[in-house]
Design an enzyme around this catalytic site. Sequence first.
Site, mmCIF file in Angstrom:
data_model
loop_
_atom_site.group_PDB
_atom_site.id
_atom_site.type_symbol
_atom_site.label_atom_id
_atom_site.label_comp_id
_atom_site.label_asym_id
_atom_site.label_seq_id
_atom_site.Cartn_x
_atom_site.Cartn_y
_atom_site.Cartn_z
ATOM 1 N N THR A 50 34.514 -15.501 75.099
ATOM 2 C CA THR A 50 36.091 -15.456 75.390
ATOM 3 C C THR A 50 37.016 -15.939 74.280
ATOM 4 O OG1 THR A 50 35.388 -16.559 77.856
ATOM 5 C CG2 THR A 50 37.436 -16.877 77.072
ATOM 6 N N TRP B 196 37.332 -12.797 72.297
ATOM 7 C CA TRP B 196 38.199 -11.931 73.248
ATOM 8 C C TRP B 196 39.547 -12.049 72.505
ATOM 9 C CZ3 TRP B 196 42.451 -12.419 76.316
ATOM 10 C CH2 TRP B 196 42.721 -11.213 76.946
ATOM 11 N N HIS B 197 40.054 -13.436 72.333
ATOM 12 C CA HIS B 197 41.475 -13.905 71.959
ATOM 13 C C HIS B 197 41.842 -13.400 70.532
ATOM 14 C CE1 HIS B 197 41.031 -16.483 75.460
ATOM 15 N NE2 HIS B 197 42.349 -16.343 75.765
ATOM 16 N N GLY B 198 40.950 -13.148 69.712
ATOM 17 C CA GLY B 198 41.434 -12.749 68.364
ATOM 18 C C GLY B 198 40.254 -12.896 67.365
#
Lengths: 448, 502
Positions: free
Chosen positions: B334, B337-339
Amino acid sequence: MIVARRLLLVLMAVATAAPLALFGLGLRGAPIENRWATPPPKLEPGRLFDPEFYNHIEDYGLDVMPMHAELVEADATADIGLWRESPNPDVGLGADGWLFLVKSWQDGCAPAAEASLVTERLVAVVRVLEASGRDTVLTVAPNKATAYPDYLGPLAEQAACLEPVRARTQAELALAGSDYIDLFAVVAEERDRVRTGSLYYADDSHWKPTLTMTAASRLVDHFDPGLWNPMAVEASGETRTGDLTNLIGRPDPTTHERLAIDRTGPDPRRLDANDQFGPNDWQSGTTDPVLEGQTLVLHDSFLAPAEPWLAAYLERSRFVDWTRVDELVAEDEVWLVDQLADADRVILQLVERNLLGRYAMVEQYPLAVTPEALVVALRDDLAPYRRPVGLAFSSGDGLGDGGRNGVSIMEPMAHGTTYIIVDGVAHAVTEPMAVSARAEIYDIPGSG
Amino acid sequence: MVFSSISFLFLFMPVAVVGYLVADRLGVGLGLRWLRNLVLLGFSVLFYTWGSGPLVGLLAVSIVVDYFAAVVVDRGRRGERAVLVRLGLAMSIMVNVGLLAYFKYANFAVAEATRAVTAIGLEPPTWMHDWVAVTLPIGISFYTFQSMSYTIDVAQGRVRRLRNPLDFALYVTLFPQLIAGPIVRFHEISEQLGDRRTTIDQAASGATRFAHGLIKKVVVADTVAVMADAAFGADPGSLSMTAAWLGVLAYTVQIYFDFSGYSDMAIGLGMVFGFRFPENFRRPYSALSVTDFWRRWHITLSNWFRDYVYIPLGGNRVASGRTYANLVAVFVITGIWHGASWTFVIWGLYHGVLLLAERLTGQRPLDGTGRSGVERAGRRLGVLIAVMVGWVLFRSPDLGHAVDYLAAMTGAGSGQVDVHPGMTPSLTDAVPLTLRQAVALAVGLGSMLLPPSVVIGPWLSESTTVPRPISLAATGATATAFAYSLLVVISGQFSPFLYFQF
């Protein structure tokens, strides 16, 4: 709740669709950002996947958006009225409705280059020009905040950082001696003399025409005392919009004085079709006395309105705004040096914020106006200041041979700057150095 | 194109809404039910192309691959040939994850590899030297996840595959949620693709929700963003404790109002087009535990990972150790996934460890039933602080900065900020705090203090039982704030020059 939401739907639909609907009805907003309007985009299939095409649509849409100016103005009004803050961080809200350009002290307080380096270079340029026989004058227009600190109000604290920089710079400018016109003193005198009203616009970053004319008169009289004697000064109303009101999105046209001068015979004739930034060439037409020869005036917006007035006193003149100088020098490194070489007389004018700030031309393109570059370009005219061969050297320390065998120790002059040209490049000499006996050395006196 | 732009609000949105409604009515009248989907697909492709140009091709790749992957999966399911199901799933996952890996993480991977090679004293190979940075396509994290969810849902038998490729293309590209979510899993919307209706009241509810979202984004998030940017842009070692906390508090408000505001706008627009998107936020800062927080924050992402990663890995049905490992692994993913940065990896790990700790200690209440007010308040505060610490990792440009910033929050900073000369030092030196920012921050903080059960947005935009005075006051306030938001958006693109520019 349902009825209220339906009402909100209608209001939102009207608010978001109104500009497009008005555009469809033929209404167009006027560009308000002080730049050329974006032309309408052309729909070409090849550009459908080009993001620039959509940027173009957005730019055009913004420029022609109906009610754009009114909506920006409404937001600016909310910023000032509701939040007590300036809509544009570049503009500060002073006392009594006065607006100030924040950069006029921010750039000076933290200049990209040391202010004194810039000032030293300018003064050195003036000295070289004077030594080359070009009558030269340097002058600096005070910032609005410098002339009217009382109106700074809540901005006074942050603007105070400029005070020591200003004091040091004024002292350095004074080193130019009689080639420097101290407009700080002139403005202070005028401000004290004119008790009613102000000499700077409350809503603009500039001074009013009265001071422009005062500055022009001092410049002309500098070259020929008493020459400035306009036969008539006409004053009439002029509608203008303060540049700072444009910056905050609340343009506010007001009527101000407009001054003009009249000399005997035809008005000066402008020989080019360039814009306000120049180069603008003028030929005087008056039968009154004028300053003869070619005069180069490097100026900014503070002296721009004086162009026709000064042109009436100059036989031939070329006016160039520093902004345009930057562009021209970017294209041709020696453009400015060539211009200076072609002139018989030179006027250098900057506003304080440009001298101390990041726009300073001398800071951006140092090669173009370094005194060293000028020494090379004007070496023929500087012949009287060339150190004679054989007398140029000392040999007291045993390091050299007094010039007999081609190498010796050269001492820089005490009151001025010594330049040496080696392989076509000039260098300022600050310490004794070993040089060739055939070196070209110029001793430029300290002050004019 | 973003929702809070002039081009969207005053050009694209009015044209798209009118175009869709006309197509909808025409479709009904002429018996062409597909017309509205075709028109909406056209606007969605235009929306993406407007901001991304030729990168729309990647979107098309994802759509084509998943459409045919689902065909393969469907044949496999109907013929009971597991190999086809696996083949289809592999196609979808490899292509979508591959796209994501290359376009989102390749730059990071190459930079880290170069650093590692250099660190051990070797010369990086030529291709590392000559690496040309890959442009990140807007919304790729969202649309690849949506596209994959279709194939996975078909494989899991939750839905039948779509016969009409236009409907599937619309599902992936649907512009209200294309570039920033909510991530709508296919089974949540599959029926609406073919059967939906826009009523005036639904449109009114959607418009109200959209207005709330724009207000949250423009009036609150963008205003406190100035404070957060100032704090995180300063040298952390120079921040005072007050400035450091004010900065992270501002960022806490900013990220919630920005992201949830965008989700509100997406949900509202979806309603105008007859769709019902899942909620993405539910008062996350009112959570009583970190577990509770993740059921309230970016809900659609959490659900996606839960359904398509955590549960397939075994979920809670495997041995405890494996469950815990899965939990932490999912949160690390997760984070990634954000960066593409170590800060996001550590942020994900940090939350994974917090969740693990809550499981191990049994301290993960999801509601306040049977707990005293003091305990609830204490838990909320504790969770909020834990989340804020996480936001420092999330917002910092690198781990070193994050560590220094966290140190500043404990008072290790000097408090001697090098304020730009000529600027008025603010209350906290580094962080500006004007009246506007103070009000925006107060609104943000105020919303955090409300009871967890109060979810204002959906209530005001959809409830039919709101008392009349409140209804009128809320509508008036929304209309005023929406109008003000429009002014802010318009003036935000006003960039005049002092002198004429050529």
